[in-house]
Structure formats: structure tokens, C-alpha cells
Design a protein around this motif. Sequence first.
Motif, PDB file in Angstrom:
ATOM      1  N   ASN A  77       0.820  -1.221   0.000  1.00  0.00           N
ATOM      2  CA  ASN A  77       0.000   0.000   0.000  1.00  0.00           C
ATOM      3  C   ASN A  77       0.852   1.268   0.000  1.00  0.00           C
ATOM      4  OD1 ASN A  77      -2.466  -1.439   0.081  1.00  0.00           O
ATOM      5  ND2 ASN A  77      -2.237  -1.708   2.299  1.00  0.00           N
ATOM      6  N   LEU A  78       2.055   1.161  -0.533  1.00  0.00           N
ATOM      7  CA  LEU A  78       2.939   2.319  -0.684  1.00  0.00           C
ATOM      8  C   LEU A  78       3.438   2.353  -2.120  1.00  0.00           C
ATOM      9  CD1 LEU A  78       5.213   2.198   2.511  1.00  0.00           C
ATOM     10  CD2 LEU A  78       3.274   3.696   2.090  1.00  0.00           C
ATOM     11  N   HIS A  79       3.464   3.556  -2.700  1.00  0.00           N
ATOM     12  CA  HIS A  79       3.929   3.682  -4.085  1.00  0.00           C
ATOM     13  C   HIS A  79       5.377   4.173  -4.085  1.00  0.00           C
ATOM     14  CE1 HIS A  79       4.032   4.382  -8.352  1.00  0.00           C
ATOM     15  NE2 HIS A  79       4.319   5.670  -8.157  1.00  0.00           N
ATOM     16  N   PHE A  80       6.291   3.308  -4.525  1.00  0.00           N
ATOM     17  CA  PHE A  80       7.707   3.666  -4.591  1.00  0.00           C
ATOM     18  C   PHE A  80       8.050   4.143  -5.996  1.00  0.00           C
ATOM     19  CE2 PHE A  80       7.549   0.809  -0.964  1.00  0.00           C
ATOM     20  CZ  PHE A  80       8.388   1.431  -0.055  1.00  0.00           C
ATOM     21  N   GLU A  81       8.669   5.327  -6.064  1.00  0.00           N
ATOM     22  CA  GLU A  81       9.138   5.854  -7.347  1.00  0.00           C
ATOM     23  C   GLU A  81      10.404   5.146  -7.800  1.00  0.00           C
ATOM     24  OE1 GLU A  81       7.639   8.142  -9.124  1.00  0.00           O
ATOM     25  OE2 GLU A  81       6.099   8.824  -7.706  1.00  0.00           O
ATOM     26  N   ASP A  82      11.148   4.629  -6.839  1.00  0.00           N
ATOM     27  CA  ASP A  82      12.457   4.037  -7.090  1.00  0.00           C
ATOM     28  C   ASP A  82      12.309   2.633  -7.678  1.00  0.00           C
ATOM     29  OD1 ASP A  82      15.066   3.235  -7.117  1.00  0.00           O
ATOM     30  OD2 ASP A  82      15.418   3.487  -4.968  1.00  0.00           O
ATOM     31  N   ILE A 112      12.636  -2.192   3.304  1.00  0.00           N
ATOM     32  CA  ILE A 112      12.842  -1.638   1.961  1.00  0.00           C
ATOM     33  C   ILE A 112      14.053  -0.719   1.971  1.00  0.00           C
ATOM     34  CG2 ILE A 112      11.790  -0.396   0.033  1.00  0.00           C
ATOM     35  CD1 ILE A 112      10.214  -2.878   0.820  1.00  0.00           C
ATOM     36  N   LEU A 113      14.922  -0.880   0.981  1.00  0.00           N
ATOM     37  CA  LEU A 113      16.034   0.055   0.772  1.00  0.00           C
ATOM     38  C   LEU A 113      15.725   0.885  -0.468  1.00  0.00           C
ATOM     39  CD1 LEU A 113      19.257  -2.149   1.260  1.00  0.00           C
ATOM     40  CD2 LEU A 113      18.179  -0.627   2.921  1.00  0.00           C
ATOM     41  N   THR A 114      15.677   2.186  -0.329  1.00  0.00           N
ATOM     42  CA  THR A 114      15.404   3.052  -1.479  1.00  0.00           C
ATOM     43  C   THR A 114      16.321   4.266  -1.457  1.00  0.00           C
ATOM     44  OG1 THR A 114      13.761   4.472  -2.554  1.00  0.00           O
ATOM     45  CG2 THR A 114      13.493   4.119  -0.188  1.00  0.00           C
ATOM     46  N   GLN A 115      16.795   4.634  -2.642  1.00  0.00           N
ATOM     47  CA  GLN A 115      17.639   5.821  -2.785  1.00  0.00           C
ATOM     48  C   GLN A 115      16.920   6.946  -3.512  1.00  0.00           C
ATOM     49  OE1 GLN A 115      21.047   3.623  -4.603  1.00  0.00           O
ATOM     50  NE2 GLN A 115      22.249   4.386  -2.882  1.00  0.00           N
ATOM     51  N   ASN A 116      15.611   6.759  -3.756  1.00  0.00           N
ATOM     52  CA  ASN A 116      14.884   7.758  -4.540  1.00  0.00           C
ATOM     53  C   ASN A 116      13.510   8.086  -3.963  1.00  0.00           C
ATOM     54  OD1 ASN A 116      14.840   9.482  -6.813  1.00  0.00           O
ATOM     55  ND2 ASN A 116      13.534   8.049  -7.921  1.00  0.00           N
ATOM     56  N   ASP A 117      13.244   7.652  -2.728  1.00  0.00           N
ATOM     57  CA  ASP A 117      11.939   7.889  -2.110  1.00  0.00           C
ATOM     58  C   ASP A 117      12.118   8.489  -0.721  1.00  0.00           C
ATOM     59  OD1 ASP A 117       9.773   6.795  -3.953  1.00  0.00           O
ATOM     60  OD2 ASP A 117      11.145   5.088  -3.868  1.00  0.00           O
ATOM     61  N   TYR A 118      12.987   9.468  -0.630  1.00  0.00           N
ATOM     62  CA  TYR A 118      13.349  10.071   0.660  1.00  0.00           C
ATOM     63  C   TYR A 118      12.120  10.640   1.374  1.00  0.00           C
ATOM     64  CZ  TYR A 118      15.720  13.301   3.885  1.00  0.00           C
ATOM     65  OH  TYR A 118      16.147  13.982   4.993  1.00  0.00           O
ATOM     66  N   ASN A 119      11.340  11.464   0.666  1.00  0.00           N
ATOM     67  CA  ASN A 119      10.167  12.088   1.292  1.00  0.00           C
ATOM     68  C   ASN A 119       9.155  11.042   1.745  1.00  0.00           C
ATOM     69  OD1 ASN A 119      11.368  14.497   0.746  1.00  0.00           O
ATOM     70  ND2 ASN A 119       9.733  15.318  -0.520  1.00  0.00           N
ATOM     71  N   LEU A 120       8.962  10.000   0.946  1.00  0.00           N
ATOM     72  CA  LEU A 120       8.029   8.937   1.305  1.00  0.00           C
ATOM     73  C   LEU A 120       8.443   8.286   2.618  1.00  0.00           C
ATOM     74  CD1 LEU A 120       5.577   7.131   0.331  1.00  0.00           C
ATOM     75  CD2 LEU A 120       7.322   5.574  -0.566  1.00  0.00           C
ATOM     76  N   CYS A 121       9.743   8.031   2.760  1.00  0.00           N
ATOM     77  CA  CYS A 121      10.258   7.415   3.989  1.00  0.00           C
ATOM     78  C   CYS A 121       9.997   8.303   5.209  1.00  0.00           C
ATOM     79  CB  CYS A 121      11.753   7.135   3.861  1.00  0.00           C
ATOM     80  SG  CYS A 121      12.172   5.868   2.643  1.00  0.00           S
ATOM     81  N   LEU A 122      10.167   9.615   5.036  1.00  0.00           N
ATOM     82  CA  LEU A 122       9.937  10.535   6.147  1.00  0.00           C
ATOM     83  C   LEU A 122       8.454  10.638   6.485  1.00  0.00           C
ATOM     84  CD1 LEU A 122      12.335  13.577   5.495  1.00  0.00           C
ATOM     85  CD2 LEU A 122      12.789  11.489   6.762  1.00  0.00           C
ATOM     86  N   LEU A 123       7.617  10.742   5.459  1.00  0.00           N
ATOM     87  CA  LEU A 123       6.191  10.967   5.677  1.00  0.00           C
ATOM     88  C   LEU A 123       5.485   9.747   6.255  1.00  0.00           C
ATOM     89  CD1 LEU A 123       5.348  12.952   2.414  1.00  0.00           C
ATOM     90  CD2 LEU A 123       5.295  13.842   4.742  1.00  0.00           C
ATOM     91  N   LYS A 124       5.889   8.546   5.842  1.00  0.00           N
ATOM     92  CA  LYS A 124       5.169   7.338   6.240  1.00  0.00           C
ATOM     93  C   LYS A 124       5.631   6.769   7.578  1.00  0.00           C
ATOM     94  CE  LYS A 124       2.424   7.173   2.710  1.00  0.00           C
ATOM     95  NZ  LYS A 124       0.968   7.396   2.896  1.00  0.00           N
ATOM     96  N   GLY A 125       6.833   7.117   8.016  1.00  0.00           N
ATOM     97  CA  GLY A 125       7.355   6.538   9.247  1.00  0.00           C
ATOM     98  C   GLY A 125       6.588   6.973  10.485  1.00  0.00           C
ATOM     99  N   ASP A 126       6.292   6.027  11.370  1.00  0.00           N
ATOM    100  CA  ASP A 126       5.697   6.359  12.667  1.00  0.00           C
ATOM    101  C   ASP A 126       6.765   6.844  13.632  1.00  0.00           C
ATOM    102  OD1 ASP A 126       2.963   5.441  12.121  1.00  0.00           O
ATOM    103  OD2 ASP A 126       3.867   3.453  11.998  1.00  0.00           O
TER     104      ASP A 126
END
Length: 436
Positions: A292-297, A311-325
Motif C-alpha cells: 500500500n505504498l507507491h515507490f518511485e524508485d 525496503i532500501l530506497t535511494q529515490n523515495d526520501y520524502n516517502l520514507c519521512l512521511l510514512k514513518g511512525d
Amino acid sequence: MMRLLCLSNGHGEDMIAVRILQELQKHPNAPELAALPLVGEGRAYSQLGIPIVGTVQTMPSGGFIYMEGRQLMRDLRGGLLQLTWSQFKAVRRWSKKGGVILAVGDIVPLLFAGLSGAPYTFVGTAKSEYYVRDEAGELPNRSWGETWSGSVYYPWERWLMSRRRCKAVFPRDKLTTETLQKWSIPAFDLGNPMMDGIAPEHPAPVFYETNAELKEMQRSLIVTLLPGSRVPEAYNNWQKIVQASDGFLDTFTERTLLFLGAIAPALSLDVLRETLQGYGWCEQSLTAMSLNLHFEDENASAFTKKNATLILTQNDYNLCLLKGDCAIAMAGTATEQFVGLGKPAIAIPGIGPQYNPIFAEAQTRLLGPSLILVEQPGKVASTVQQLLRDPDWLQLIADNGSQRMGQPGAAKRIAECLMERFEGFKATDPLDKSPE
């Protein structure tokens, strides 16, 4: 047309400066822009098409000379003095042609601007009164060397900010702004550009359902992983973070877990993969998962272990910040941005040169209750468990993050204020050439 030269001293400072310059480019009377990164090569400026004036060079320390003496010696041997002198001459040559200066960072770009002879403004990214005091007063156990002058900014820094040629100062928070205003410094509380471009400008409304608590417990607990961007330090940080993540699998046995690794482009994913595999994580196909998350990477990697996905991503920085509890954080700017979203971050002191025990302790003062420092990776999961059981603690963290890091949109507000403060000034005007 007004000409503006931007001075900055570090990758994070470059990014903040670029956000302001982008807003200036949108202005109806947009100035002619140029930049001089005093640390590093200033790729952020080049990507924006802003010309770089003067010599640029990456030093061995990467700009962290204040962390330890050895780093300074390496930079001196690498030509730091010659580089600094060359850059200062470039600033003086530029100022003689007329124009204004935007200094972003700490005392170094501020000093360059003050000695340039040109009118200037200053965005103070490195210092905050929160390092030595909060709204209730001076913090305990602060040394005389930190508090003797009445501000985290020393008298010589305040002197540079109070010169006639200094038209505006933009501190990083309200507390610092109010403190500087006591010395008749033209300080403006317009927010911190560090928070721009992360959260959407018009977030979707939140609707609370009668079974919200049940749904909350049924969804995955999302933990953002922030190892930092500096090589090889980030790899050592990653070891501790993966070790801490393992503690979640034992602590949250009845809940699915999702770890989002926000990995800087400079880091090698192969090294990070090896660490994960050493701790028993198995690589899987990301496309086969329903997260239920859309990764651009497209190159994002997925790993599983027991009740957890990573998940390891080098192109979804904002997603990682916004979704983290919550976050396991061993970074500088990324940790501050995560906290600014109103979320708790758990920090583990590393071996440096940046994220060492001294830096981590200072960061807890800067970010207050939003950053919780634990000595060992094994204590992270139990700390998060305590947090989730204490809604008052979480509310305090949410309010504190917004207060210390400010609301999005600061770059635009600063750009508009800059244009107002320099209104009517053109490159040929002999503005404020009187001696000081």
C-alpha cells in the motif's frame, strides 16, 4: 537588475540555499543569481543552472573540521588555506561589480559577507538558542563557555549581523529570532527552509472512524531508518541500525513491521545488503509485495525476516519521512526533518566523525523531547514500545517538532523578504558604501 551572490558552506546549506534561490527565480523582478559554495563542489547549484563564481574543492573532512582536530589537519594539508584565500578574493571581486550577498550557514559565509563590502543577508542554519536554553530558561549543565555572552551567537557574530550593510537575518526558529532582536539585529522569524518540499502543500483531510484504534493496531508499524550520507561512517551506522531493528522483531511479535531505509545516493546498496544478509534478512521481489505504498524508485530492494519487511530506497526520501511512525536516526538534516513532521526519532551515538556522542548529545538539545538518545541498539525497540503506550508523550513530541522546526513555506517567505529589503537596489547603486 539586482545581482545576488549566494555563499554557503556544506551540502545541507547548499540545499537550503537552493530552495530560496528557486523562489527568487519565480519573483517578477528576479535577480541575476550566482553562487560560491565554500565547502564541496556545489552540485545543487549546478543542477539548478546557477553559475559558480570562484574556486571550489572537496576537502578530506567533507566539511566536518569542527568535529575533531585531525580532520582540520587533513584539510590544511589538502590546501584549505589557499582555497579560502582564493574564495575570499573571488567574493571581493564580485562585490566590487555591485550586487548583494545571501550568506547561508555559519560564521564563515557570514564573515565573507561582512568583509565583502556589499550589502548582505544571513540565513543562520548552524546555531539555535535551543542548544543552550528553551522557553523555560537556560538548560542545566551548560558550560560558561556556551552561555557567557547571553546568546548561542557570540558577540563577533552578532556584530556582523548588526552592521548597516546587513539588511536581514533569518534564524532557524522563533526562540533564536527573539534573542537576536534584543541586540537590535534585523532578525525575522520566517521558518526553516529545511522543512520545505517534504509534506504536500494541501494534505488530504483526516477522518476519524469509530474503530480507528483497532485499525491502528492491525496496520504495520512503520519505522524509518536514517543512517546518514557520509561514507564510510554511514556503513558503521547501518550496522547499529540493523541491530536495533532486530530488537523490534522480538518486541512487536503480534504486529507486522515495515522498515523504510532512506539511503543517500552516495552509499553502496551492496554493502548495506551484505549487512542485512548477515543478520538473516532474505531479499525478495518488491513487485510481488502488497505494501500500500507507491515507490518511485525502480531499483528499491525488499527484504523479509519473521514478521517484518525492510525496503532500501535511494529515490523515495520524502516517502520514507512521511510514512514513518518513528525513526532510528543517525543523521543530521534528515533527523531534524523527521522531527519537524511531529514524529519521534530514536538516536544511537556512533563513532563519527559526524554522528559521534558529542554531536548526538547536542542534537538532543536542539530537538528537545522529539529526539530520544539511547546508548545501545538493543534498547531502541523497548523505548518505542513505551512511546506508543503514552499518548501524552506522543502529543508533546508532535507539538515540539512543529515549534522547533517551523512550518513549510519558509523559502518563499525568505525570498519575498529579501526582495523587500533590497527593494530599489541595482548592481550599479553605491548602496551603503560608508565606512563602519
